[in-house]
Scaffold this active site. Structure first.
Site, mmCIF file in Angstrom:
data_model
loop_
_atom_site.group_PDB
_atom_site.id
_atom_site.type_symbol
_atom_site.label_atom_id
_atom_site.label_comp_id
_atom_site.label_asym_id
_atom_site.label_seq_id
_atom_site.Cartn_x
_atom_site.Cartn_y
_atom_site.Cartn_z
ATOM 1 N N ASP A 80 0.806 -1.231 0.000
ATOM 2 C CA ASP A 80 0.000 0.000 0.000
ATOM 3 C C ASP A 80 0.835 1.275 0.000
ATOM 4 O OD1 ASP A 80 -2.654 -0.975 -0.074
ATOM 5 O OD2 ASP A 80 -2.441 -1.646 1.993
ATOM 6 N N ASP A 104 -6.570 -3.961 -5.927
ATOM 7 C CA ASP A 104 -6.244 -2.640 -5.359
ATOM 8 C C ASP A 104 -4.800 -2.235 -5.664
ATOM 9 O OD1 ASP A 104 -7.947 -4.431 -3.953
ATOM 10 O OD2 ASP A 104 -8.104 -3.104 -2.238
HETATM 11 N N1 GLY Z 1 -7.356 -1.244 -0.393
HETATM 12 C C1 GLY Z 1 -8.256 -1.673 0.592
HETATM 13 C C2 GLY Z 1 -9.643 -1.328 0.312
HETATM 14 O O1 GLY Z 1 -9.979 -0.833 -0.742
HETATM 15 O O2 GLY Z 1 -10.455 -1.558 1.199
#
Ligand code: GLY
Length: 386
Positions: free
Chosen positions: A111, A169
């Protein structure tokens, strides 16, 4: 005489306002968003932690810098600075960005794009301060350390039942790698981003271009191990935010490489999403929940779509249809149904997002990333309509 001058000035002012109602309404909205975010800042600024969400019952959910959402509050304040041109927002953005000191060395998550690029990326873009540049380059190094040439992908999580989990994601973290190659001249970051995007294109998508949430790879053979969900309705469903992440991610890949296969991917993903949207365009939390229409909406997925559609519209000849969708989405999100009343919602802007419904967490709440992409969409709209 004085009185006459005053009337004259007032008439000129009214005439200017009448000539540019768009400008006036932009200013009204900016002031409203600024006042509201000030409530959030006043309530949370003293803490070393950052606000992620809020509920009436439990108050603020505050997070440390290693949380995937830590980059969004500084990013929101940078966008607020950009929209308002108000130095107070610049000061708040600097102070909040600097709370994330050290995060660029963290290698325990994919992330880092969200954490470092939404904060320091905007800080560098808007100030040109070289110190921020170094932080982002280090963030890109840390992210690149998670790339595995056997799987051809960046590992998302270091926990769970999977050998090498990659979630849709993760497409959002590639922008920082493209940036790092341009700035450093080291093609390694870009090569990793391209390889990851290609691997994801090959394995994450179904025939209709909806995407799985999690694809896990075998680290010895590089073959797919499993295709599942973590936050969606089922393994075979289309979790709404995941579809928005994928759309946005391939738009970035096309912007950064000019490779038409990424534009095609983005348009194909959009072609899956659009007919599945409800009338007001804010997505149901998962497009395949059988209880639709009686299910939660996810404003965060909608804000992402608005921002993504503004950029996609600039990339194709018939882009007006994407601009129209983005405009409609912003109109809905800026209506009382979604935009919080002044002082309510803990000072967050948007209501009605869904974080992790199967995990029974953050359901129908404000979320900092919904606000971040909402502000980004407003900024993109204003840039397009200048
Ligand atoms: N990247 C985590 C979410 O979208 O909840």
């Amino acid at each position: 005489m004085k009185h006459r001058n005053l009337i004259l000035i007032s008439l000129v002012f009214i005439a200017i306002q009448a000539c540019s109602p768009q400008k006036a309404s932009n200013e009204d909205l900016t002031q409203r968003l600024s006042d509201q975010l000030n409530v959030l800042v006043q309530a949370t600024d003293d803490s070393e932690k950052l606000p992620r969400s809020w509920t009436e019952k439990d108050g603020y959910k505050m997070i440390g810098i290693r949380d995937w959402c830590s980059g969004f509050p500084p990013g929101m304040y940078w966008y607020m600075y950009e929209l308002s041109n108000d130095e107070q927002w610049k000061n708040t953005a600097i102070k909040t960005t600097e709370k994330l000191d050290g995060v660029q060395f963290y290698t325990g998550t994919h992330d880092l794009g969200f954490m470092v690029f939404c904060s320091y990326g905007n800080a560098y873009r808007l100030t040109g301060d070289e110190a921020y540049k170094e932080v982002i380059l280090q963030g890109a190094e840390s992210l690149a350390s998670r790339f595995n040439p056997v799987t051809g992908a960046i590992r998302s999580w270091d926990w769970g039942k999977w050998q090498f989990p990659v979630i849709i994601d993760n497409m959002m973290n590639l922008e920082m790698l493209f940036w790092a190659s341009k700035v450093s001249g080291d093609n390694r970051f870009r090569d990793i981003a391209v390889t990851h995007a290609n691997t994801t294109l090959e394995h994450h998508f179904r025939d209709d271009m909806s995407s799985y949430h999690v694809v896990s790879y075998d680290t010895i053979t590089g073959e797919v191990e499993r295709k599942q969900t973590h936050q969606g309705y089922s393994d075979d469903s289309a979790w709404a935010r995941g579809q928005s992440w994928g759309l946005y991610g391939y738009i970035v890949c096309y912007r950064e490489t000019g490779d038409p296969k990424y534009l095609k991917a983005a348009e194909d993903i959009a072609a899956f999403i659009i007919p599945n949207l409800p009338e007001d365009l804010v997505p149901y939390w998962d497009y395949n929940d059988p209880k639709i229409p009686n299910v939660k909406r996810d404003a965060s997925a909608g804000a992402l779509l608005a921002s993504a559609f503004y950029e996609l519209g600039t990339m194709v000849e018939d882009g007006q249809r994407y601009f129209d969708l983005a405009d409609q989405l912003l109109e809905t999100l800026s209506s009382p149904e979604y935009l919080a009343e002044g002082g309510a919602n803990g000072g967050f802007l948007l209501k009605h997002s869904v974080g992790h419904l199967p995990g029974n967490s953050e359901i129908d709440v404000p979320l900092n990333y919904a606000d971040y992409y909402y502000l980004e969409a407003i900024k993109r709209k204003r840039e397009l309509k200048k």
